[in-house]
Write an enzyme that holds these catalytic residues in place. Sequence first.
Site, PDB file in Angstrom:
ATOM      1  N   GLY A  48      32.360  36.592  39.329  1.00 47.49           N
ATOM      2  CA  GLY A  48      32.547  36.908  40.746  1.00 47.49           C
ATOM      3  C   GLY A  48      31.409  37.640  41.421  1.00 47.49           C
ATOM      4  O   GLY A  48      31.166  37.465  42.609  1.00 47.49           O
ATOM      5  N   GLU A 102      29.872  44.747  40.479  1.00 47.71           N
ATOM      6  CA  GLU A 102      31.189  44.099  40.389  1.00 47.71           C
ATOM      7  C   GLU A 102      31.572  43.558  41.763  1.00 47.71           C
ATOM      8  O   GLU A 102      31.091  44.046  42.794  1.00 47.71           O
ATOM      9  CB  GLU A 102      32.198  45.144  39.864  1.00 47.71           C
ATOM     10  CG  GLU A 102      33.634  44.711  39.764  1.00 47.71           C
ATOM     11  CD  GLU A 102      33.909  43.523  38.848  1.00 47.71           C
ATOM     12  OE1 GLU A 102      33.251  42.475  39.035  1.00 47.71           O
ATOM     13  OE2 GLU A 102      34.795  43.621  38.000  1.00 47.71           O
ATOM     14  N   ASP A 103      32.452  42.565  41.758  1.00 50.92           N
ATOM     15  CA  ASP A 103      32.907  42.015  43.044  1.00 50.92           C
ATOM     16  C   ASP A 103      34.006  42.874  43.670  1.00 50.92           C
ATOM     17  O   ASP A 103      33.973  43.180  44.851  1.00 50.92           O
ATOM     18  CB  ASP A 103      33.380  40.555  42.884  1.00 50.92           C
ATOM     19  CG  ASP A 103      34.375  40.348  41.730  1.00 50.92           C
ATOM     20  OD1 ASP A 103      34.755  41.338  41.065  1.00 50.92           O
ATOM     21  OD2 ASP A 103      34.754  39.191  41.491  1.00 50.92           O
ATOM     22  N   ASP A 106      40.165  46.642  41.407  1.00 53.36           N
ATOM     23  CA  ASP A 106      41.581  46.471  41.722  1.00 53.36           C
ATOM     24  C   ASP A 106      42.361  47.594  41.024  1.00 53.36           C
ATOM     25  O   ASP A 106      42.367  48.718  41.496  1.00 53.36           O
ATOM     26  CB  ASP A 106      41.963  45.063  41.253  1.00 53.36           C
ATOM     27  CG  ASP A 106      43.328  44.609  41.704  1.00 53.36           C
ATOM     28  OD1 ASP A 106      43.697  44.875  42.852  1.00 53.36           O
ATOM     29  OD2 ASP A 106      44.040  43.972  40.902  1.00 53.36           O
ATOM     30  N   THR A 107      42.972  47.326  39.862  1.00 50.54           N
ATOM     31  CA  THR A 107      43.679  48.397  39.161  1.00 50.54           C
ATOM     32  C   THR A 107      42.702  49.408  38.556  1.00 50.54           C
ATOM     33  O   THR A 107      43.047  50.554  38.329  1.00 50.54           O
ATOM     34  CB  THR A 107      44.546  47.841  38.005  1.00 50.54           C
ATOM     35  OG1 THR A 107      43.679  47.252  37.038  1.00 50.54           O
ATOM     36  CG2 THR A 107      45.545  46.826  38.511  1.00 50.54           C
ATOM     37  N   GLY A 108      41.501  48.938  38.265  1.00 51.49           N
ATOM     38  CA  GLY A 108      40.484  49.816  37.685  1.00 51.49           C
ATOM     39  C   GLY A 108      40.408  49.745  36.166  1.00 51.49           C
ATOM     40  O   GLY A 108      39.505  50.318  35.570  1.00 51.49           O
ATOM     41  N   THR A 110      39.748  47.188  34.027  1.00 51.66           N
ATOM     42  CA  THR A 110      38.596  46.472  33.473  1.00 51.66           C
ATOM     43  C   THR A 110      37.344  47.326  33.528  1.00 51.66           C
ATOM     44  O   THR A 110      36.622  47.477  32.542  1.00 51.66           O
ATOM     45  CB  THR A 110      38.357  45.162  34.263  1.00 51.66           C
ATOM     46  OG1 THR A 110      39.595  44.486  34.426  1.00 51.66           O
ATOM     47  CG2 THR A 110      37.379  44.255  33.550  1.00 51.66           C
ATOM     48  N   LEU A 111      37.094  47.905  34.699  1.00 57.26           N
ATOM     49  CA  LEU A 111      35.879  48.701  34.889  1.00 57.26           C
ATOM     50  C   LEU A 111      35.847  49.936  34.011  1.00 57.26           C
ATOM     51  O   LEU A 111      34.800  50.289  33.480  1.00 57.26           O
ATOM     52  CB  LEU A 111      35.778  49.126  36.363  1.00 57.26           C
ATOM     53  CG  LEU A 111      34.781  48.376  37.225  1.00 57.26           C
ATOM     54  CD1 LEU A 111      33.408  48.365  36.565  1.00 57.26           C
ATOM     55  CD2 LEU A 111      35.221  46.957  37.470  1.00 57.26           C
ATOM     56  N   LYS A 134      40.079  47.875  46.389  1.00 62.42           N
ATOM     57  CA  LYS A 134      41.466  47.878  46.862  1.00 62.42           C
ATOM     58  C   LYS A 134      42.113  49.164  46.355  1.00 62.42           C
ATOM     59  O   LYS A 134      42.774  49.167  45.311  1.00 62.42           O
ATOM     60  CB  LYS A 134      42.224  46.676  46.277  1.00 62.42           C
ATOM     61  CG  LYS A 134      41.963  45.374  47.004  1.00 62.42           C
ATOM     62  CD  LYS A 134      43.068  44.366  46.726  1.00 62.42           C
ATOM     63  CE  LYS A 134      42.591  43.275  45.838  1.00 62.42           C
ATOM     64  NZ  LYS A 134      43.559  42.192  45.629  1.00 62.42           N
ATOM     65  N   PHE A 155      45.134  39.465  48.633  1.00 60.91           N
ATOM     66  CA  PHE A 155      44.330  38.707  47.675  1.00 60.91           C
ATOM     67  C   PHE A 155      43.227  37.978  48.434  1.00 60.91           C
ATOM     68  O   PHE A 155      43.493  37.196  49.334  1.00 60.91           O
ATOM     69  CB  PHE A 155      45.183  37.716  46.877  1.00 60.91           C
ATOM     70  CG  PHE A 155      44.469  37.238  45.649  1.00 60.91           C
ATOM     71  CD1 PHE A 155      44.497  37.978  44.475  1.00 60.91           C
ATOM     72  CD2 PHE A 155      43.714  36.067  45.680  1.00 60.91           C
ATOM     73  CE1 PHE A 155      43.804  37.565  43.348  1.00 60.91           C
ATOM     74  CE2 PHE A 155      43.014  35.643  44.552  1.00 60.91           C
ATOM     75  CZ  PHE A 155      43.059  36.387  43.386  1.00 60.91           C
ATOM     76  N   ASP A 162      37.357  34.226  43.512  1.00 64.07           N
ATOM     77  CA  ASP A 162      38.061  32.952  43.387  1.00 64.07           C
ATOM     78  C   ASP A 162      39.568  33.120  43.296  1.00 64.07           C
ATOM     79  O   ASP A 162      40.085  34.200  42.992  1.00 64.07           O
ATOM     80  CB  ASP A 162      37.604  32.236  42.110  1.00 64.07           C
ATOM     81  CG  ASP A 162      38.170  32.905  40.855  1.00 64.07           C
ATOM     82  OD1 ASP A 162      37.969  34.128  40.703  1.00 64.07           O
ATOM     83  OD2 ASP A 162      38.820  32.221  40.053  1.00 64.07           O
ATOM     84  N   ARG A 168      34.864  30.142  45.585  1.00 60.75           N
ATOM     85  CA  ARG A 168      33.759  31.075  45.345  1.00 60.75           C
ATOM     86  C   ARG A 168      32.610  30.852  46.331  1.00 60.75           C
ATOM     87  O   ARG A 168      31.901  31.775  46.696  1.00 60.75           O
ATOM     88  CB  ARG A 168      33.211  30.903  43.922  1.00 60.75           C
ATOM     89  CG  ARG A 168      34.143  31.408  42.831  1.00 60.75           C
ATOM     90  CD  ARG A 168      33.360  31.556  41.525  1.00 60.75           C
ATOM     91  NE  ARG A 168      34.206  31.596  40.350  1.00 60.75           N
ATOM     92  CZ  ARG A 168      34.763  32.699  39.857  1.00 60.75           C
ATOM     93  NH1 ARG A 168      34.578  33.857  40.441  1.00 60.75           N
ATOM     94  NH2 ARG A 168      35.512  32.654  38.775  1.00 60.75           N
TER      95      ARG A 168
HETATM   96  P1  IMP Z   1      41.095  45.367  37.568  1.00 60.76           P
HETATM   97  O1  IMP Z   1      40.376  46.371  38.448  1.00 60.76           O
HETATM   98  O2  IMP Z   1      41.010  45.661  36.113  1.00 60.76           O
HETATM   99  O3  IMP Z   1      42.516  45.161  38.011  1.00 60.76           O
HETATM  100  O4  IMP Z   1      40.416  43.926  37.685  1.00 60.76           O
HETATM  101  C1  IMP Z   1      39.673  43.554  38.768  1.00 60.76           C
HETATM  102  C2  IMP Z   1      39.384  42.069  38.622  1.00 60.76           C
HETATM  103  O5  IMP Z   1      40.499  41.308  39.091  1.00 60.76           O
HETATM  104  C3  IMP Z   1      38.224  41.675  39.531  1.00 60.76           C
HETATM  105  O6  IMP Z   1      37.002  41.733  38.848  1.00 60.76           O
HETATM  106  C4  IMP Z   1      38.604  40.263  39.937  1.00 60.76           C
HETATM  107  O7  IMP Z   1      38.124  39.347  38.987  1.00 60.76           O
HETATM  108  C5  IMP Z   1      40.095  40.249  39.913  1.00 60.76           C
HETATM  109  N1  IMP Z   1      40.667  40.442  41.271  1.00 60.76           N
HETATM  110  C6  IMP Z   1      41.341  41.524  41.711  1.00 60.76           C
HETATM  111  N2  IMP Z   1      41.710  41.379  42.997  1.00 60.76           N
HETATM  112  C7  IMP Z   1      41.233  40.173  43.393  1.00 60.76           C
HETATM  113  C8  IMP Z   1      41.292  39.451  44.645  1.00 60.76           C
HETATM  114  O8  IMP Z   1      41.844  39.887  45.667  1.00 60.76           O
HETATM  115  N3  IMP Z   1      40.682  38.238  44.638  1.00 60.76           N
HETATM  116  C9  IMP Z   1      40.069  37.705  43.546  1.00 60.76           C
HETATM  117  N4  IMP Z   1      39.987  38.348  42.364  1.00 60.76           N
HETATM  118  C10 IMP Z   1      40.580  39.568  42.281  1.00 60.76           C
HETATM  119 MG    MG Z   2      35.824  40.008  38.245  1.00 58.10          MG
END
Ligand code: IMP
Ligand code: MG
Length: 178
Positions: A48, A102-103, A106-108, A110-111, A134, A155, A162, A168
């Site tokens: 992304g 990063e693109d 979200d929940t945080g 992964t990062l 977010k 979303f 994507d 994308r």
């Molecule tokens: P998180 O912060 O661990 O929940 O993961 C974030 C990942 O979820 C991002 O890197 C995206 O790949 C994916 N993601 C979260 N929100 C969106 C969205 O609104 N559109 C597309 N991908 C999203």
């Molecule tokens: Mg991603």
Amino acid sequence: MSTQHDEALPEVLLSKEQIEQRIAELAEEIARDYPEDEELLCLGILKGSVFFMVDLVRRLPMPVAVDFFQTSSYGSSTTPGEVLIKKDVDLPLRGRHVLLIEDIVDTGHTLTTILAMLRLRKPKSLRLCSLLDKPDRREVEVPIDYLGFSIENVFVVGYGLDYAERWRNLPYVGVATV
Ligand code: IMP
Ligand code: MG
């Protein structure tokens, strides 16, 4: 310009012009914070962030190295933040200034996992730059050093983001109708 196979296009949330403008500002911020004569390793999280990353690094004045990292989350039944490394970084990070790109945060989870993993490799510095955030969705705190835009809990697709690999290549960030 024709539509993507004439499907209804996602509604514009952030226009191409808004994104361009914000990236120029972010590049100036980054340029101010890092030494002009030291290499900055820009580390994109596939897939992304690629679109954002190429537009950003083209505006940076210092020598830049680029590398990529790819993870995939395990199914939702497993522990959040447990990530599988699909493609590791090629370059050694030790002693380098590393900017993770990063693109969207979200929940945080992964990062948080990625940052902890990268820190073990002893970079000279490690910061995070994300196009989108977010905050309402956050479950674990992640320090975002450079942020493009904070958005509502919707979303989004386009400009690298994507939905099931679609959208994308939209030149803007839009709200997905899924
Ligand atoms: P998180 O912060 O661990 O929940 O993961 C974030 C990942 O979820 C991002 O890197 C995206 O790949 C994916 N993601 C979260 N929100 C969106 C969205 O609104 N559109 C597309 N991908 C999203
Ligand atoms: Mg991603």
